[in-house]
Design an enzyme around this catalytic site. Structure first.
Site, PDB file in Angstrom:
ATOM      1  N   ASP A 143      32.499   9.369  69.843  1.00  0.00           N
ATOM      2  CA  ASP A 143      31.961  11.007  70.264  1.00  0.00           C
ATOM      3  C   ASP A 143      32.597  11.751  71.082  1.00  0.00           C
ATOM      4  O   ASP A 143      32.264  12.750  71.631  1.00  0.00           O
ATOM      5  CB  ASP A 143      30.349  10.762  70.553  1.00  0.00           C
ATOM      6  CG  ASP A 143      29.940   9.430  71.332  1.00  0.00           C
ATOM      7  OD1 ASP A 143      30.836   8.883  71.807  1.00  0.00           O
ATOM      8  OD2 ASP A 143      28.722   9.275  71.212  1.00  0.00           O
ATOM      9  N   HIS A 190      22.782   2.281  75.052  1.00  0.00           N
ATOM     10  CA  HIS A 190      21.838   2.927  75.877  1.00  0.00           C
ATOM     11  C   HIS A 190      20.456   1.904  76.131  1.00  0.00           C
ATOM     12  O   HIS A 190      19.810   2.200  76.974  1.00  0.00           O
ATOM     13  CB  HIS A 190      21.391   4.090  75.210  1.00  0.00           C
ATOM     14  CG  HIS A 190      22.300   5.210  75.381  1.00  0.00           C
ATOM     15  ND1 HIS A 190      23.161   5.476  76.559  1.00  0.00           N
ATOM     16  CD2 HIS A 190      22.998   5.976  74.470  1.00  0.00           C
ATOM     17  CE1 HIS A 190      24.144   6.364  76.159  1.00  0.00           C
ATOM     18  NE2 HIS A 190      23.989   6.569  75.123  1.00  0.00           N
ATOM     19  N   HIS A 211      29.211   8.796  76.119  1.00  0.00           N
ATOM     20  CA  HIS A 211      27.876   8.677  76.875  1.00  0.00           C
ATOM     21  C   HIS A 211      27.940   7.458  77.752  1.00  0.00           C
ATOM     22  O   HIS A 211      28.239   6.386  77.115  1.00  0.00           O
ATOM     23  CB  HIS A 211      26.820   8.899  75.939  1.00  0.00           C
ATOM     24  CG  HIS A 211      26.816  10.000  75.102  1.00  0.00           C
ATOM     25  ND1 HIS A 211      26.771   9.912  73.669  1.00  0.00           N
ATOM     26  CD2 HIS A 211      26.558  11.373  75.472  1.00  0.00           C
ATOM     27  CE1 HIS A 211      27.003  11.214  73.066  1.00  0.00           C
ATOM     28  NE2 HIS A 211      26.638  11.976  74.021  1.00  0.00           N
TER      29      HIS A 211
END
Length: 367
Positions: free
Chosen positions: A266, A142, A180
């Protein structure tokens, strides 16, 4: 040829600073295991512990690494950001971006995390290992050039790729299957023609404003970025279909010299930060398929760098399955939740709906 495994206990000592509870941390005081942040060391530490207990670690070439240098970091990150991160880290910690707090010494630990990924890439490209796994912490995908977020303080994979390309202009495909969106890696290489970035992720999970299927790169990097947003509730079959129909064909078309996987766990069924339904077998099968592609197009050169995954109980079994496959080891850690999770997979109607979405994205991407 062996599988390299890169790790450091020191990486488990990164903390969230004030988020980590009332006890002081830093120096020789090991941070608390939890302390309020989903990104804590236990999932990764338990993976390493499970490998020790089963004996899988004996089938790997285990090593550490030196921290990434200032020159390594400066190829990717803005000098002003690095200076401020280092200053606050030395002063006891803080938070510069969004959801990426850090404690004392985290600058050095983040540089070590990036160094682990960089050495893994370096050793695979040099032919010292056929493939490798880097147990990075803090994670990296990220973090943009000048803005840390989502627990990520330095972009481990970007630092590793940039260091490799500084001495040899290799083409690299980065496949991100963290749940994500890999917004930081995408942003860093968005105008780069020689680095393909592919992200499979839950649509509009995190970040809330990136990861669109229509974002394909700009300038020299046009068509060198592919996002595959998947609907919440997708499980084993849908993730494999997305891999087979979109991610792997895009990588094959790009014809890289090396594949790097941002390996987050995740998307697993009980992860608290997603609404997906993957299992340890999903990660095993995705690893098997990307290995087969690497064997076919780039001499097997493949590096996996650990990203997210917040179920302390389940991450170790997902990671163990990946490393079993990566190394060809016969050591097994049977998934204790396999039968229960098999019964909780999405039904045929959902899978048909998801398949239509994947088909639409494949057509739009010319795959």
């Amino acid at each position: 040829m062996s599988t390299g495994f890169y790790w450091s206990e020191r990486c488990f000592w990164h903390s969230g600073g004030n988020y980590a509870g009332n006890a002081p941390v830093g120096g020789h005081v090991q941070p608390l295991a939890a302390g309020g942040l989903p990104e804590n060391p236990e999932g990764k530490r338990r993976l390493k512990n499970l490998m020790e207990v089963t004996g899988l670690v004996g089938d790997l070439a285990v090593a550490g690494a030196e921290p990434a240098t200032e020159a390594d970091l400066a190829r990717v990150h803005a000098p002003a950001y690095l200076e401020e991160f280092c200053r606050q880290s030395d002063a006891g910690g803080g938070e510069i971006g969004l959801r990426a707090p850090f404690g004392p010494g985290s600058y050095e630990i983040a540089a070590l995390s990036a160094g682990l990924a960089a050495r893994a890439v370096e050793d695979v490209l040099a032919g010292r290992h056929r493939n490798a796994y880097s147990l990075c912490r803090p994670p990296g995908h990220h973090c943009t050039a000048d803005w840390p977020n989502g627990f990520c303080l330095l972009n481990n994979i970007a630092v590793a790729v940039a260091r490799a390309r500084a001495s040899d202009p290799v083409r690299v495909a980065v496949l991100d299957w963290d749940v994500h969106h890999g917004n930081g890696t995408e942003a860093i290489f968005y105008e780069e023609a020689e680095v393909l970035t592919v992200s499979l992720h839950q649509e509009w999970n995190y970040p809330l404003d990136t990861g669109r299927a229509t974002d394909r790169g700009t300038g020299p990097g046009e068509d060198a970025n592919l996002n595959v947003p998947l609907p919440p509730g997708a499980g084993h079959a849908t993730w494999l279909e997305a891999l087979d129909r979109l991610a792997l064909p895009a990588i094959r078309r790009f014809a890289p010299d090396l594949i790097v996987v941002a390996c987050g766990y995740d998307a697993a069924l009980i992860d608290p930060l997603s609404r997906m339904m993957c299992t340890a077998e999903t990660y095993r099968e995705m690893t098997r398929r990307v290995m087969a592609l690497a064997d076919d197009i780039c001499g097997g050169r493949l590096v996996l760098a650990h990203e997210g995954g917040y179920s302390e109980v389940y991450v170790p079994f997902c990671g163990h399955a990946v490393l079993e496959e990566l190394s060809g080891s016969q050591v097994r850690a049977p998934d204790p939740f396999a039968e229960a999770y098999r019964l909780r997979q999405p039904g045929a109607r959902f899978e048909a709906f998801a398949s239509e979405l994947i088909a639409e994205q494949a057509e739009a991407a010319g795959l």
